[in-house]
Motif scaffolding. Structure first.
Motif, PDB file in Angstrom:
ATOM      1  N   ARG A  64       0.852  -1.185   0.000  1.00 58.62           N
ATOM      2  CA  ARG A  64       0.000   0.000   0.000  1.00 58.62           C
ATOM      3  C   ARG A  64       0.884   1.230   0.000  1.00 58.62           C
ATOM      4  O   ARG A  64       1.939   1.254   0.619  1.00 58.62           O
ATOM      5  N   SER A  65       0.406   2.256  -0.660  1.00 58.54           N
ATOM      6  CA  SER A  65       1.154   3.503  -0.693  1.00 58.54           C
ATOM      7  C   SER A  65       0.181   4.664  -0.621  1.00 58.54           C
ATOM      8  O   SER A  65      -0.903   4.606  -1.187  1.00 58.54           O
ATOM      9  N   TRP A  66       0.581   5.688   0.090  1.00 60.35           N
ATOM     10  CA  TRP A  66      -0.227   6.898   0.228  1.00 60.35           C
ATOM     11  C   TRP A  66       0.571   8.064  -0.316  1.00 60.35           C
ATOM     12  O   TRP A  66       1.766   8.185  -0.067  1.00 60.35           O
ATOM     13  N   ILE A  67      -0.102   8.936  -1.025  1.00 58.08           N
ATOM     14  CA  ILE A  67       0.487  10.202  -1.430  1.00 58.08           C
ATOM     15  C   ILE A  67      -0.260  11.270  -0.644  1.00 58.08           C
ATOM     16  O   ILE A  67      -1.451  11.473  -0.836  1.00 58.08           O
ATOM     17  N   VAL A  68       0.450  11.927   0.257  1.00 61.50           N
ATOM     18  CA  VAL A  68      -0.173  12.901   1.154  1.00 61.50           C
ATOM     19  C   VAL A  68       0.469  14.263   0.918  1.00 61.50           C
ATOM     20  O   VAL A  68       1.689  14.374   0.886  1.00 61.50           O
ATOM     21  N   ALA A  69      -0.354  15.276   0.751  1.00 63.27           N
ATOM     22  CA  ALA A  69       0.137  16.636   0.554  1.00 63.27           C
ATOM     23  C   ALA A  69      -0.907  17.618   1.077  1.00 63.27           C
ATOM     24  O   ALA A  69      -2.082  17.266   1.209  1.00 63.27           O
ATOM     25  N   PRO A  70      -0.491  18.843   1.376  1.00 66.18           N
ATOM     26  CA  PRO A  70      -1.448  19.821   1.899  1.00 66.18           C
ATOM     27  C   PRO A  70      -2.524  20.217   0.895  1.00 66.18           C
ATOM     28  O   PRO A  70      -3.645  20.533   1.276  1.00 66.18           O
ATOM     29  N   VAL A  71      -2.193  20.209  -0.399  1.00 65.61           N
ATOM     30  CA  VAL A  71      -3.174  20.536  -1.433  1.00 65.61           C
ATOM     31  C   VAL A  71      -3.074  19.511  -2.564  1.00 65.61           C
ATOM     32  O   VAL A  71      -2.036  18.865  -2.753  1.00 65.61           O
ATOM     33  N   TYR A  72      -4.156  19.387  -3.320  1.00 61.25           N
ATOM     34  CA  TYR A  72      -4.242  18.375  -4.370  1.00 61.25           C
ATOM     35  C   TYR A  72      -3.138  18.534  -5.413  1.00 61.25           C
ATOM     36  O   TYR A  72      -2.554  17.542  -5.859  1.00 61.25           O
ATOM     37  N   ASN A  73      -2.837  19.761  -5.825  1.00 66.10           N
ATOM     38  CA  ASN A  73      -1.847  19.976  -6.882  1.00 66.10           C
ATOM     39  C   ASN A  73      -0.483  19.406  -6.528  1.00 66.10           C
ATOM     40  O   ASN A  73       0.245  18.944  -7.408  1.00 66.10           O
ATOM     41  N   LEU A  74      -0.114  19.431  -5.262  1.00 68.07           N
ATOM     42  CA  LEU A  74       1.177  18.883  -4.855  1.00 68.07           C
ATOM     43  C   LEU A  74       1.177  17.358  -4.907  1.00 68.07           C
ATOM     44  O   LEU A  74       2.169  16.743  -5.276  1.00 68.07           O
ATOM     45  N   ALA A  75       0.081  16.735  -4.532  1.00 69.85           N
ATOM     46  CA  ALA A  75      -0.001  15.271  -4.580  1.00 69.85           C
ATOM     47  C   ALA A  75      -0.148  14.774  -6.017  1.00 69.85           C
ATOM     48  O   ALA A  75       0.281  13.669  -6.346  1.00 69.85           O
ATOM     49  N   ASP A  76      -0.733  15.583  -6.863  1.00 71.03           N
ATOM     50  CA  ASP A  76      -0.956  15.193  -8.250  1.00 71.03           C
ATOM     51  C   ASP A  76       0.361  14.983  -8.997  1.00 71.03           C
ATOM     52  O   ASP A  76       0.446  14.131  -9.882  1.00 71.03           O
ATOM     53  N   LYS A  77       1.407  15.706  -8.632  1.00 73.80           N
ATOM     54  CA  LYS A  77       2.704  15.549  -9.306  1.00 73.80           C
ATOM     55  C   LYS A  77       3.247  14.139  -9.122  1.00 73.80           C
ATOM     56  O   LYS A  77       3.691  13.509 -10.090  1.00 73.80           O
ATOM     57  N   GLU A  78       3.211  13.626  -7.893  1.00 76.53           N
ATOM     58  CA  GLU A  78       3.713  12.278  -7.641  1.00 76.53           C
ATOM     59  C   GLU A  78       2.865  11.239  -8.373  1.00 76.53           C
ATOM     60  O   GLU A  78       3.387  10.289  -8.933  1.00 76.53           O
ATOM     61  N   PHE A  79       1.542  11.433  -8.354  1.00 78.36           N
ATOM     62  CA  PHE A  79       0.653  10.483  -9.033  1.00 78.36           C
ATOM     63  C   PHE A  79       0.944  10.455 -10.532  1.00 78.36           C
ATOM     64  O   PHE A  79       0.957   9.377 -11.150  1.00 78.36           O
ATOM     65  N   ASP A  80       1.179  11.614 -11.126  1.00 81.31           N
ATOM     66  CA  ASP A  80       1.507  11.665 -12.551  1.00 81.31           C
ATOM     67  C   ASP A  80       2.793  10.893 -12.846  1.00 81.31           C
ATOM     68  O   ASP A  80       2.889  10.194 -13.864  1.00 81.31           O
ATOM     69  N   TRP A  81       3.791  11.005 -11.963  1.00 83.24           N
ATOM     70  CA  TRP A  81       5.032  10.250 -12.153  1.00 83.24           C
ATOM     71  C   TRP A  81       4.794   8.749 -12.009  1.00 83.24           C
ATOM     72  O   TRP A  81       5.373   7.951 -12.756  1.00 83.24           O
ATOM     73  N   VAL A  82       3.953   8.349 -11.064  1.00 84.55           N
ATOM     74  CA  VAL A  82       3.633   6.929 -10.916  1.00 84.55           C
ATOM     75  C   VAL A  82       3.037   6.403 -12.210  1.00 84.55           C
ATOM     76  O   VAL A  82       3.451   5.360 -12.733  1.00 84.55           O
ATOM     77  N   MET A  83       2.072   7.125 -12.753  1.00 87.87           N
ATOM     78  CA  MET A  83       1.430   6.695 -13.993  1.00 87.87           C
ATOM     79  C   MET A  83       2.423   6.686 -15.156  1.00 87.87           C
ATOM     80  O   MET A  83       2.380   5.799 -16.010  1.00 87.87           O
TER      81      MET A  83
END
Length: 99
Positions: free
Chosen positions: A72-91
């Motif tokens: 399991r992995s969590w991407i946690v950030a104060p705002v969505y735009n910051l977490a979206d960067k990591e998710f884009d790299w994962v994809m």
């Protein structure tokens, strides 16, 4: 829940699996990123300046570990735009691996 396979295989084998995954994805980490990827600690904190590649390195780590069952992995950030960067790299890495 079955045990996490990442904790049951030897450290050297895990590092070589990461290297093979990186080669297949076309990812060539910088010297600082390579230090992050060589660590097999359960919890890691990367404190680095802008343009270091923190989001890319974390995206790679998540994409690599998603290959293993029960991970399991969590991407946690104060705002969505910051977490979206990591998710884009994962994809990005998963798409490159699939090709």
């Amino acid at each position: 829940m079955p045990p996490n396979i990442c904790r049951t295989i030897p450290q050297e084998q895990l590092i070589s699996l990461k290297a093979a995954f990186a080669a297949r994805c076309g990812y060539c980490p910088s010297e600082g990123q390579a230090q992050i990827h060589q660590s097999t600690k359960r919890f890691r904190v990367c404190v680095a300046g802008a343009r270091f590649g923190k989001s890319m390195a974390e995206g790679f780590e998540i994409a690599f570990h998603l290959q293993f069952p029960s991970f399991r992995s969590w991407i946690v950030a104060p705002v969505y735009n910051l977490a979206d960067k990591e998710f884009d790299w994962v994809m990005h890495f998963l798409a490159a691996y699939k090709r």
